[in-house]
Design an enzyme around this catalytic site. Structure first.
Site, PDB file in Angstrom:
ATOM      1  CB  ALA A 263      67.320  13.692 -38.707  1.00  0.00           C
ATOM      2  CE  LYS A 264      71.687  12.847 -32.000  1.00  0.00           C
ATOM      3  NZ  LYS A 264      73.032  13.216 -31.633  1.00  0.00           N
TER       4      LYS A 264
END
Ligand code: GLU
Length: 283
Positions: free
Chosen positions: A244-245
């Protein structure tokens, strides 16, 4: 062949983005085709200019070359509005005044492939009520999917090397096409852009495969060509979860700062070789 990589500038790119970009880039290069970049910056409240620059710098560091200037969704709002008007004139769109909480709280809201399915609360409001509420209530615009599917014909699409699929947009319910604060949803903007950019092969993560149900319907409604699709495996991290970011350690900026050679990393990713601790998984 025209492929594309379409980052949303809401954070730093990580190994998963690099994998996707390398696959799309190399597919185009092998076919003597074109690799395009699109910046999915339709969400004005979350998009940041610094992430656009950082993403392009990361792609250049990987040794990827793209054709022409990156397309910015924020520059294409007129096209999205025209498509929405077209669907609206055909009676396929309605305003929805429900809040997220209303939808989540609805006992009848089932779960679909892309989250809660909208229970249709605002679908059958009278014209008088619509006009009254449009004047002063925040609203989004939804596609009447049942009605849209009725006239759309066969919704077939091809997953590269895996055969023909039948799109099932009804499973998603009446999806959002536009909001007051975001003039087009991901579904509408992405479908229109892929057609406008002449994308022939959509290569993207398997997390987006369900969206193809909706994109295929929009192509049928708007008279757009259907590209070939390839939904690839997702990169997972040492914790076993897809990146995920927020996974800073896997960001391309931190790999670059640690002295990783970008072109060598791109060559490894093209061969499905990932740095230690990372692995590919089909959801
Ligand atoms: N901008 C989307 C994302 O970052 C990708 C859209 C697409 O590939 O269709 O998830």
């Amino acid at each position: 062949m025209f492929t594309r990589f379409a980052p949303s500038p809401t954070g730093e790119l990580h190994l998963g983005h690099a994998y996707s970009a390398v696959l799309a880039h190399d597919a185009a290069r092998r076919a003597d085709g074109y690799f395009l970049i699109r910046i999915d910056d339709i969400d004005g409240s979350r998009s940041r200019a610094e992430y656009v620059d950082a993403s392009l710098a990361d792609l250049a560091w990987l040794g990827l070359e793209w054709h022409g200037d990156p397309v910015r969704q924020s520059a294409r709002l007129g096209d999205y509005a025209a498509a929405l008007d077209d669907l609206s004139a055909r009676g396929l769109v309605y305003p929805c005044f429900c809040t997220r909480a209303d939808v989540a709280a609805s006992l009848s809201a089932p779960h679909g492939p892309s989250g809660t399915v909208y229970p249709g609360t605002c679908r059958n409001l009278s014209e008088a009520e619509r006009i009254r509420r449009l004047a002063d209530e925040p609203h989004c615009w939804r596609l009447d999917v049942t009605r849209a599917v009725a006239g759309a014909g066969d919704l077939l699409w091809e997953e590269a090397g895996r055969g023909t699929r039948v799109a099932d947009p009804l499973a998603h319910g009446d999806i959002i096409l536009a909001r007051k604060d975001a003039p087009a949803s991901y579904h509408l903007a992405s479908t229109l852009d892929d057609a406008n950019m002449g994308v022939t092969h959509v290569i993207r993560g398997a997390d987006l495969i369900a969206s193809t149900d909706v994109h295929r319907l929009l192509q049928a409604l708007l008279g757009l060509p259907t590209p070939l699709y390839r939904h690839h495996a997702l990169v997972c991290g040492p914790d076993g979860k897809r990146l995920a970011k927020r996974d800073a350690a896997a960001s391309l900026a931190s790999l670059r700062a640690a002295g990783t050679d970008g072109s060598a990393l791109a060559a490894d990713l093209a061969a499905d070789r990932l740095p230690a601790g990372y692995f590919l998984q089909n959801p």
